[in-house]
Design a protein around this motif. Sequence first.
Motif, short mmCIF file in Angstrom:
data_model
loop_
_atom_site.label_atom_id
_atom_site.label_comp_id
_atom_site.label_asym_id
_atom_site.label_seq_id
_atom_site.Cartn_x
_atom_site.Cartn_y
_atom_site.Cartn_z
N ASP A 54 0.80 -1.16 0.14
CA ASP A 54 -0.04 0.18 -0.05
C ASP A 54 0.94 1.43 0.03
OD1 ASP A 54 -2.80 1.28 0.31
OD2 ASP A 54 -1.91 2.03 2.09
N ALA A 55 2.03 1.27 0.82
CA ALA A 55 2.82 2.34 0.95
C ALA A 55 3.42 2.76 -0.58
CB ALA A 55 3.89 2.20 1.85
N VAL A 56 3.77 1.95 -1.15
CA VAL A 56 4.46 1.97 -2.55
C VAL A 56 3.30 2.31 -3.46
CG1 VAL A 56 5.78 0.90 -4.34
CG2 VAL A 56 6.44 0.42 -2.09
N ALA A 57 2.25 1.71 -3.57
CA ALA A 57 1.07 2.11 -4.56
C ALA A 57 0.92 3.46 -4.19
CB ALA A 57 -0.04 1.04 -4.23
N VAL A 58 0.81 3.96 -2.93
CA VAL A 58 0.31 5.37 -2.59
C VAL A 58 1.34 6.53 -3.28
CG1 VAL A 58 -0.23 6.97 -0.74
CG2 VAL A 58 -1.40 4.78 -0.59
N ASN A 59 2.46 6.02 -3.04
CA ASN A 59 3.67 6.76 -3.76
C ASN A 59 3.44 6.93 -5.23
OD1 ASN A 59 4.95 7.42 -1.32
ND2 ASN A 59 6.77 5.80 -1.76
N GLY A 107 10.49 13.57 2.93
CA GLY A 107 10.08 12.50 2.00
C GLY A 107 10.46 11.10 2.49
N GLY A 108 10.18 9.99 1.58
CA GLY A 108 10.77 8.82 1.58
C GLY A 108 10.03 7.76 2.81
N ARG A 109 9.05 8.38 3.31
CA ARG A 109 8.51 7.49 4.39
C ARG A 109 7.86 6.21 3.86
NH1 ARG A 109 7.52 12.78 5.80
NH2 ARG A 109 8.23 13.20 8.04
N GLY A 110 7.18 6.28 2.74
CA GLY A 110 6.68 4.80 1.90
C GLY A 110 7.60 3.93 1.73
N LEU A 111 8.66 4.53 1.11
CA LEU A 111 9.86 3.47 0.59
C LEU A 111 10.45 2.79 1.76
CD1 LEU A 111 11.12 5.16 -2.64
CD2 LEU A 111 9.77 2.89 -2.36
N TRP A 112 10.67 3.83 2.90
CA TRP A 112 11.57 3.65 4.18
C TRP A 112 10.70 2.57 4.91
CZ3 TRP A 112 9.82 4.60 9.16
CH2 TRP A 112 10.77 4.02 10.30
N LEU A 113 9.41 2.72 5.09
CA LEU A 113 8.43 1.60 5.55
C LEU A 113 8.44 0.42 4.71
CD1 LEU A 113 6.49 1.13 7.93
CD2 LEU A 113 4.77 2.09 6.56
N ALA A 114 8.27 0.33 3.60
CA ALA A 114 8.24 -0.81 2.87
C ALA A 114 9.76 -1.60 2.84
CB ALA A 114 7.90 -0.47 1.23
#
Length: 140
Positions: A54-59, A107-114
Amino acid sequence: MSATPGPREVPPVTLLESRFTRDDLPRLRMLVEQYADHQGLTEPRRGEFIVAVDAVAVNAVEHAGGGGTLVLQRGNGHLACHIHDLGPGFSADVIPALAPGLDGHAGGRGLWLAGLLTDELTISAGPGGTRVTLAVRLPR
């Protein structure tokens, strides 16, 4: 004397392929969860994988033109999700090494979390867009 062949790599099997936009994200999460469950990915690992996808798709929605394509595959003991978008691309060095907000990156939270929630995170970018691949090992 002949060598015993090792395990053969089997071509990945595509379980799901879907284009998506912001409106499709809830449906996409549900489908990925159903497929992950069917492939034997158990909790809490399944939930972590869904959050990462989901985090990557939202990105892709927020930073790359409003959507992308998701391909979910099983192969060689792993469940892999490939998310491709047509955005301008970036390199893996945009992922902060420290927790977001603690290192000065906005930024970078989504990729960091993934990256934290999966066994493998790879990013390839070029003129045709960006492809992020997330993979987790399936239980035996």
